[in-house]
Scaffold this active site. Structure first.
Site, mmCIF file in Angstrom:
data_model
loop_
_atom_site.group_PDB
_atom_site.id
_atom_site.type_symbol
_atom_site.label_atom_id
_atom_site.label_comp_id
_atom_site.label_asym_id
_atom_site.label_seq_id
_atom_site.Cartn_x
_atom_site.Cartn_y
_atom_site.Cartn_z
ATOM 1 N N ASP A 1 0.732 -1.245 -0.081
ATOM 2 C CA ASP A 1 0.071 0.044 0.068
ATOM 3 C C ASP A 1 0.842 1.296 0.036
ATOM 4 O OD1 ASP A 1 -2.412 -1.687 0.267
ATOM 5 O OD2 ASP A 1 -1.986 -2.132 2.416
ATOM 6 N N HIS B 1 -5.309 -3.537 5.444
ATOM 7 C CA HIS B 1 -5.152 -3.981 3.987
ATOM 8 C C HIS B 1 -6.228 -4.657 3.115
ATOM 9 C CE1 HIS B 1 -2.617 -4.894 0.687
ATOM 10 N NE2 HIS B 1 -2.841 -6.259 0.640
HETATM 11 C C1 LMR Z 1 -2.580 -6.727 -3.195
HETATM 12 O O1 LMR Z 1 -2.704 -5.580 -2.443
HETATM 13 O O2 LMR Z 1 -2.364 -6.493 -4.411
HETATM 14 C C2 LMR Z 1 -2.749 -7.737 -2.454
HETATM 15 O O3 LMR Z 1 -3.112 -7.797 -1.471
HETATM 16 C C3 LMR Z 1 -3.534 -8.988 -3.394
HETATM 17 C C4 LMR Z 1 -4.933 -8.603 -3.718
HETATM 18 O O4 LMR Z 1 -5.808 -9.496 -3.656
HETATM 19 O O5 LMR Z 1 -5.251 -7.453 -3.879
#
Ligand code: LMR
Length: 340
Positions: free
Chosen positions: A175, A202
């Site tokens: 992120d 997340h």
């Molecule tokens: C991401 O942020 O790319 C990972 O957590 C994978 C997803 O499923 O988005």
């Protein structure tokens, strides 16, 4: 200088730089899920990391090939493959850092939480093995949904009597990586100079980039620009899932982010001062028991969980909005760990 003298001077210089490298403490890093889409490039990046002396590549299948391939790279880390549950003990024993990208990725239309049913069980089994074979390792959780898998691991460790909140991390570095890239592009500043803290969790709106604290600061961005940058950071994973059109989610950028975070953990363990990264950890920064914010890393893992600093009104609103979803993801993880 005569060519022969020049050669010996060069050799001496090489020996000196080699001996200062080998002066680092020996560090073993294990990757659980090492044959997967994230695991393979992550294994490559960790093989290139001079702080790693032993690299343990574990998966349910495919690791002999990955390990054979990686082990030909002429860097000091000794790479070894381990396959199947009977080899998990050997893979984990003596590990300083365990990185977990194991599990299944999203397909278009899915949320990270849709992975819970499969990945929760995988994480629970791996955490049980970590508690048994390397209870002092720093655990870097990548497997989604991170907002729930970190609480699952915490519960498993608590039950085993090995939980140390300083040693369990949800990797939210991607992120930060995305926020930096998108901000640099929009503000037209060199990306390598950019820093942006990202807090919360997340997944979707739980990802809260704090662009008001981004450096270098800029006046070039309107409120609309900040809103758009925030949304793009929150949807970054989905952007990749859609672009891959059924062939999984972010693997290369996630491996990069995982390697950046593991490197920070190793530096902290080795006593390098002032190592700060954002991570999803046990926290008292808000009323939620787990929360991502800036964390200072040290010889025992988390040295200090840093506060949020000053937030803009837009960020304050984002913070209030994310709490409900993050709370239920945490509770879901805790419930699963205690009922299964
Ligand atoms: C991401 O942020 O790319 C990972 O957590 C994978 C997803 O499923 O988005």
């Amino acid at each position: 200088m005569k060519p022969s003298m020049m050669r010996s001077a060069c050799q001496l210089l090489r020996r000196r730089s080699y001996s200062s490298t080998s002066g680092q403490p020996e560090r073993k890093v294990a990757i659980l899920g090492a044959a997967g889409g994230i695991g393979q490039p992550l294994a490559l990046l960790m093989k290139l990391n001079p702080l790693v002396s032993s690299l343990s590549l574990y998966d349910i299948a495919g690791t002999p090939g990955v390990a054979a391939d990686i082990s030909h790279i002429n860097t000091p880390a000794l790479a070894k493959g381990f396959m199947g549950e009977d080899q998990l003990k050997e893979a984990l024993e003596g590990s300083d850092v365990v990185i977990i990208p194991a599990g299944v990725p999203r397909k278009p239309g899915m949320t990270r939480d849709d992975l819970f049913n499969i990945n929760a069980g995988i994480v629970k089994n791996l955490a049980t093995a970590i508690a048994k074979y390397c209870p002092n390792a720093l655990v870097n959780m990548i497997s989604n949904p991170v907002n729930s898998t970190v609480p699952i691991a915490a519960e498993v460790f608590k039950k085993a009597g090995t939980y140390d909140e300083k040693r369990l991390f949800g990797v939210t570095t991607l992120d930060v990586v995305r926020a930096k890239t998108f901000y640099a592009g929009k503000a037209n500043v060199p990306v390598t100079d950019v820093n942006v803290p990202v807090v919360g969790g997340h997944a979707g709106i739980t990802i809260l980039p704090l662009f008001s604290q981004a450096t270098p600061a800029t006046n070039a961005l309107s409120h609309e620009d900040i809103k758009a940058l925030t949304k793009r950071t929150q949807d970054g994973g989905t952007e990749v899932v859609e672009a891959k059109a059924g062939k999984g989610s972010a693997t290369l950028s996630m491996a990069y982010a995982g390697a950046v975070f593991a490197d920070a953990c190793l530096k902290g363990l080795n006593g390098v001062p002032d190592i700060v990264e954002c991570s999803y950890v046990q926290s008292t920064v808000t009323e939620l028991p787990f929360f991502a914010s800036k964390v200072k890393l040290g010889k025992n893992g988390v040295e200090e969980v840093l506060g949020l600093g000053e937030l803009s009104d837009f960020e304050k609103e984002g913070l209030e909005n994310l709490k409900g979803e993050l709370k239920s993801s945490i509770e879901k993880g805790i419930k699963f760990a205690n009922e299964n």
